[in-house]
Design a protein around this motif. Structure first.
Motif, PDB file in Angstrom:
ATOM      1  N   VAL A 114       0.837  -1.201   0.000  1.00 40.68           N
ATOM      2  CA  VAL A 114       0.000   0.000   0.000  1.00 40.68           C
ATOM      3  C   VAL A 114       0.871   1.250   0.000  1.00 40.68           C
ATOM      4  O   VAL A 114       0.609   2.216  -0.732  1.00 40.68           O
ATOM      5  CB  VAL A 114      -0.956   0.009   1.212  1.00 40.68           C
ATOM      6  N   GLY A 118       0.901   1.979  -3.718  1.00 47.21           N
ATOM      7  CA  GLY A 118      -0.444   2.551  -3.662  1.00 47.21           C
ATOM      8  C   GLY A 118      -0.424   4.055  -3.502  1.00 47.21           C
ATOM      9  O   GLY A 118      -0.686   4.806  -4.444  1.00 47.21           O
ATOM     10  N   GLU A 184      -6.451  -0.216   1.337  1.00 43.19           N
ATOM     11  CA  GLU A 184      -6.406  -1.507   0.638  1.00 43.19           C
ATOM     12  C   GLU A 184      -7.639  -1.669  -0.249  1.00 43.19           C
ATOM     13  O   GLU A 184      -7.540  -2.109  -1.398  1.00 43.19           O
ATOM     14  CB  GLU A 184      -6.337  -2.658   1.646  1.00 43.19           C
ATOM     15  N   MET A 187      -7.312   0.589  -3.238  1.00 44.30           N
ATOM     16  CA  MET A 187      -6.310   0.066  -4.172  1.00 44.30           C
ATOM     17  C   MET A 187      -6.907  -1.036  -5.039  1.00 44.30           C
ATOM     18  O   MET A 187      -6.669  -1.093  -6.266  1.00 44.30           O
ATOM     19  CB  MET A 187      -5.101  -0.455  -3.386  1.00 44.30           C
ATOM     20  N   ASP A 191      -7.601  -0.983  -9.094  1.00 35.73           N
ATOM     21  CA  ASP A 191      -7.133  -2.061  -9.962  1.00 35.73           C
ATOM     22  C   ASP A 191      -8.275  -2.636 -10.805  1.00 35.73           C
ATOM     23  O   ASP A 191      -8.041  -3.187 -11.887  1.00 35.73           O
ATOM     24  CB  ASP A 191      -6.500  -3.182  -9.141  1.00 35.73           C
ATOM     25  N   TYR A 210      -7.072   8.138  -2.008  1.00 30.89           N
ATOM     26  CA  TYR A 210      -6.139   7.172  -2.605  1.00 30.89           C
ATOM     27  C   TYR A 210      -5.735   7.606  -4.011  1.00 30.89           C
ATOM     28  O   TYR A 210      -4.540   7.606  -4.354  1.00 30.89           O
ATOM     29  CB  TYR A 210      -6.766   5.782  -2.656  1.00 30.89           C
ATOM     30  N   ASN A 214      -1.948   8.478  -5.177  1.00 28.78           N
ATOM     31  CA  ASN A 214      -1.358   7.594  -6.170  1.00 28.78           C
ATOM     32  C   ASN A 214      -0.835   8.377  -7.368  1.00 28.78           C
ATOM     33  O   ASN A 214       0.240   8.091  -7.886  1.00 28.78           O
ATOM     34  CB  ASN A 214      -2.386   6.553  -6.620  1.00 28.78           C
TER      35      ASN A 214
END
Length: 234
Positions: A114, A118, A184, A187, A191, A210, A214
């Motif tokens: 992460v 991440g 998490e 992420m 994806d 996030y 990122n």
């Protein structure tokens, strides 16, 4: 550092049977972090004959650095605090490579998946400056599972994650604005090619946190840009 990631990484290194040097490098460190680190290292040394330790208090070095660099009147307090926090991490990286050079060792990274891939929650050329990354393919939840299986001290397993770079009690969640469990989830959603428009409420907020981190931290995750000169110009 007294944290779960460095505890798991050092345990895995110790289990290889290869020479493993644990380096404790406090810089104005909270006593709780120091005591957890000492407890963990003592446990490793008792269990593994290939483990040794050294301690370098970098507090005076850090203070000397602050005294010799010029103050910037234009920089905000937040930028100054962040720059000094990153300086702490880079002083530690320099120290690790000093001992690696003396002993002919490799520097093991302590970042999890992460953090490393991440949100980029590490210092470029600080704790990001390593030779190998034993836990960089593990989510934070997997780090906790493996640490429990390997009997990392309970004091470390229960401690709130913190980078300890600011000299106060702020946690990783305080800095990022989301917990590791939430990150998490985000992420995995990223994806799966989800966007913030697929969510609402807290989920949307976490996904935006996030996604932003990122994007702005890709410079840490990707190779540095190289100016490739065309052959006809050489």
């Amino acid at each position: 550092s007294g944290g779960i990631d460095s505890a798991l990484t050092s345990t895995l290194c110790a289990k290889t049977g290869l020479q493993t040097l644990c380096v404790e490098m406090p810089i104005h460190q909270a006593e709780s972090q120091v005591s957890r680190a000492e407890e963990h290292i003592a446990q490793l040394k008792k269990k593994f004959k290939n483990v040794s330790e050294t301690r370098v208090n970098l507090t005076s070095t850090f203070e000397d650095f602050k005294n010799v660099v010029p103050n910037s009147d234009s920089a905000s307090k937040a930028k100054l605090d962040l720059s000094l926090a990153n300086t702490r991490a880079r002083l530690r990286m320099t120290t690790l490579y000093y001992f690696a050079g003396l002993e002919g060792l490799l520097v093991a990274g302590t970042g999890n998946k992460v953090e490393d891939f991440g949100v980029g929650f590490y210092t470029k050329y600080g704790d990001g400056g390593v030779d190998l990354s034993p836990i960089a393919d593990l989510m934070k939840s997997e780090v906790y599972e493996l640490a429990a299986y390997l009997n990392v001290p309970n004091s470390i397993q229960k401690a709130a994650p913190t980078d300890g770079l600011f000299g106060d009690s702020r946690t990783d969640e305080d800095q990022i604005g989301a917990s590791y469990d939430e990150l998490e989830w985000a992420m995995k959603m990223k994806d799966d090619n989800k966007t913030e428009n697929d969510f609402s409420g807290r989920e949307k907020e976490v996904f935006k946190i996030y996604d932003r981190l990122n994007k702005i931290n890709q410079h840490k995750m990707n190779p540095i840009p190289v100016c490739e000169i065309p052959l006809n110009l050489k």
